[in-house]
Design a protein around this motif. Sequence first.
Motif, PDB file in Angstrom:
ATOM      1  N   ASN A  13       0.857  -1.181   0.000  1.00 12.07           N
ATOM      2  CA  ASN A  13       0.000   0.000   0.000  1.00 12.07           C
ATOM      3  C   ASN A  13       0.898   1.238   0.000  1.00 12.07           C
ATOM      4  OD1 ASN A  13      -1.665   2.181   0.707  1.00 12.07           O
ATOM      5  ND2 ASN A  13      -2.091   1.416   2.766  1.00 12.07           N
ATOM      6  N   VAL A  14       0.819   2.024  -1.045  1.00  8.37           N
ATOM      7  CA  VAL A  14       1.572   3.273  -1.118  1.00  8.37           C
ATOM      8  C   VAL A  14       0.592   4.397  -1.435  1.00  8.37           C
ATOM      9  CG1 VAL A  14       3.435   4.564  -2.227  1.00  8.37           C
ATOM     10  CG2 VAL A  14       3.667   2.087  -1.890  1.00  8.37           C
ATOM     11  N   ASP A  15       0.519   5.368  -0.543  1.00  6.43           N
ATOM     12  CA  ASP A  15      -0.401   6.497  -0.720  1.00  6.43           C
ATOM     13  C   ASP A  15      -1.845   6.033  -0.919  1.00  6.43           C
ATOM     14  OD1 ASP A  15       1.653   8.378  -0.475  1.00  6.43           O
ATOM     15  OD2 ASP A  15       2.119   8.272  -2.622  1.00  6.43           O
ATOM     16  N   GLY A  16      -2.200   4.955  -0.215  1.00  5.79           N
ATOM     17  CA  GLY A  16      -3.563   4.450  -0.305  1.00  5.79           C
ATOM     18  C   GLY A  16      -3.872   3.701  -1.578  1.00  5.79           C
ATOM     19  N   ARG A  17      -2.853   3.371  -2.357  1.00  5.71           N
ATOM     20  CA  ARG A  17      -3.051   2.651  -3.612  1.00  5.71           C
ATOM     21  C   ARG A  17      -2.420   1.266  -3.531  1.00  5.71           C
ATOM     22  NH1 ARG A  17      -5.078   5.513  -7.789  1.00  5.71           N
ATOM     23  NH2 ARG A  17      -4.330   3.956  -9.283  1.00  5.71           N
ATOM     24  N   LEU A  18      -3.105   0.298  -4.099  1.00  8.28           N
ATOM     25  CA  LEU A  18      -2.635  -1.082  -4.112  1.00  8.28           C
ATOM     26  C   LEU A  18      -1.478  -1.235  -5.097  1.00  8.28           C
ATOM     27  CD1 LEU A  18      -3.085  -4.083  -3.288  1.00  8.28           C
ATOM     28  CD2 LEU A  18      -4.667  -4.236  -5.235  1.00  8.28           C
ATOM     29  N   SER A  41      -9.571  -2.492  -8.156  1.00 10.21           N
ATOM     30  CA  SER A  41      -9.600  -1.203  -7.500  1.00 10.21           C
ATOM     31  C   SER A  41      -8.205  -0.802  -7.022  1.00 10.21           C
ATOM     32  CB  SER A  41     -10.557  -1.259  -6.308  1.00 10.21           C
ATOM     33  OG  SER A  41     -10.419  -0.134  -5.480  1.00 10.21           O
ATOM     34  N   SER A  42      -8.019   0.494  -6.846  1.00 12.36           N
ATOM     35  CA  SER A  42      -6.774   0.986  -6.259  1.00 12.36           C
ATOM     36  C   SER A  42      -6.740   0.795  -4.749  1.00 12.36           C
ATOM     37  CB  SER A  42      -6.599   2.476  -6.569  1.00 12.36           C
ATOM     38  OG  SER A  42      -7.649   3.231  -5.967  1.00 12.36           O
ATOM     39  N   ASP A  43      -7.878   0.472  -4.129  1.00  9.76           N
ATOM     40  CA  ASP A  43      -8.002   0.361  -2.677  1.00  9.76           C
ATOM     41  C   ASP A  43      -7.365  -0.939  -2.185  1.00  9.76           C
ATOM     42  OD1 ASP A  43      -8.734   0.156  -0.031  1.00  9.76           O
ATOM     43  OD2 ASP A  43     -10.861   0.536  -0.356  1.00  9.76           O
ATOM     44  N   PRO A  44      -6.287  -0.862  -1.388  1.00  8.16           N
ATOM     45  CA  PRO A  44      -5.645  -2.101  -0.921  1.00  8.16           C
ATOM     46  C   PRO A  44      -6.596  -3.008  -0.152  1.00  8.16           C
ATOM     47  CG  PRO A  44      -4.229  -0.216  -0.507  1.00  8.16           C
ATOM     48  CD  PRO A  44      -5.557   0.337  -0.928  1.00  8.16           C
TER      49      PRO A  44
END
Length: 285
Positions: free
Chosen positions: A5-10, A30-33
Motif C-alpha cells: 500500500n503506497v499512498d492508499g493505492r494497491l 480497484s486501487s483500494d488495498p
Amino acid sequence: MQVANVDGRLKLIVPGGAVDVERASNSQFSSDPQESYSRFDELQTWASEVSGADEPFDPAVAGSPVPSPHQVFAIGLNYADHATESGFAKPDAPVVFTKFPSAIAGPVTTVQLPPGSVDWEVEVVVVIGKAATSVPITKAWDHVAGLTVGQDISERELQRSGPAPQFNLAKSYPGFAPMGPYVVTVDELDRRDDLELGCELNGGIVQKGRSSDMIFPVSELVAYLSGIVTLSPGDIIFTGTPSGVGMGRTPPQFLHHGDVLRSWIERIGTITQTFAAPLEAAREG
C-alpha cells in the motif's frame, strides 16, 4: 505474490520495484488495498502474468498493506516460553483479545509514547483471503491470503490496571499495530508454519523465535475463531509473540524516546519503529 500500500493505492511488488494495480489492470481491480482481499484469488491469477516494475517501492513511505480490516484479532500466550516469562501456565485454548483498527500503521513509523511502560511483541500477522465460518483445521490455510510482519506494541500499566485486564485499550494507542512492508501470499512460503521471527532494539536482538513453536498454529487459530465468528476477507490475526519482551526481563525493560525497534520475519520482510515522547515531555527532558 506480494502486495503493498503506497499512498492508499494497491501495489504489486515485483523484482525491481512495484506495479500500480489499478492502472496496470485497466481498472479491472480497484486501487483500494483493502478491497483487494475480497477478490484475492482473481488478483493472484492476474498478477501471475505481470512482469516488470513501473515504479520504485520504498517501505519508508508505505502504509499498512491491510489498512482498514473489519476485525483485528490477537492471540496471547501462544508461545510456551512467552507464557512462562509472563507468569502464566501454557493455555488449553487460544487466549483471544482484539486491537482496534485505529492503531494500525505502516512498516516504517514514528510512534508517540503514551504515559506508562511500553513494550514490544513481534508477531506473524495472518491476513484472511476468503470468508470463513466454522472452517475445519484441514481447510484453514485455504482461507488465508498471506502473512505479514507485525508488532503488537503494548502499554503494560494500563493492560494490568483495574479489576480485569485492559488488553484491548492498552494495545490500541495510535501506531501500536504497525504492519508490512507487504503481504506475502502463502504459495511463496514453502515453510509457512516454520518461519524465523525476531526483533532488535537499538541494534541488539531482544526476541528471536520460530513460528513452529506456536502452541496453536495458524490453522488451529483460523478454525477456532471461525467457529465463533465469521472471518471476512481482509480481517487480520496477530498470532502471538515469542519470549524476550521487556516485561519479562530482569529488571523489566521498556521503550523510551529515541529507541529504534526493527522487527523481521524471514521470507516476508522487516518493519522499523522509532519511538518518541510526547512533545511536552520531550521539551521537559
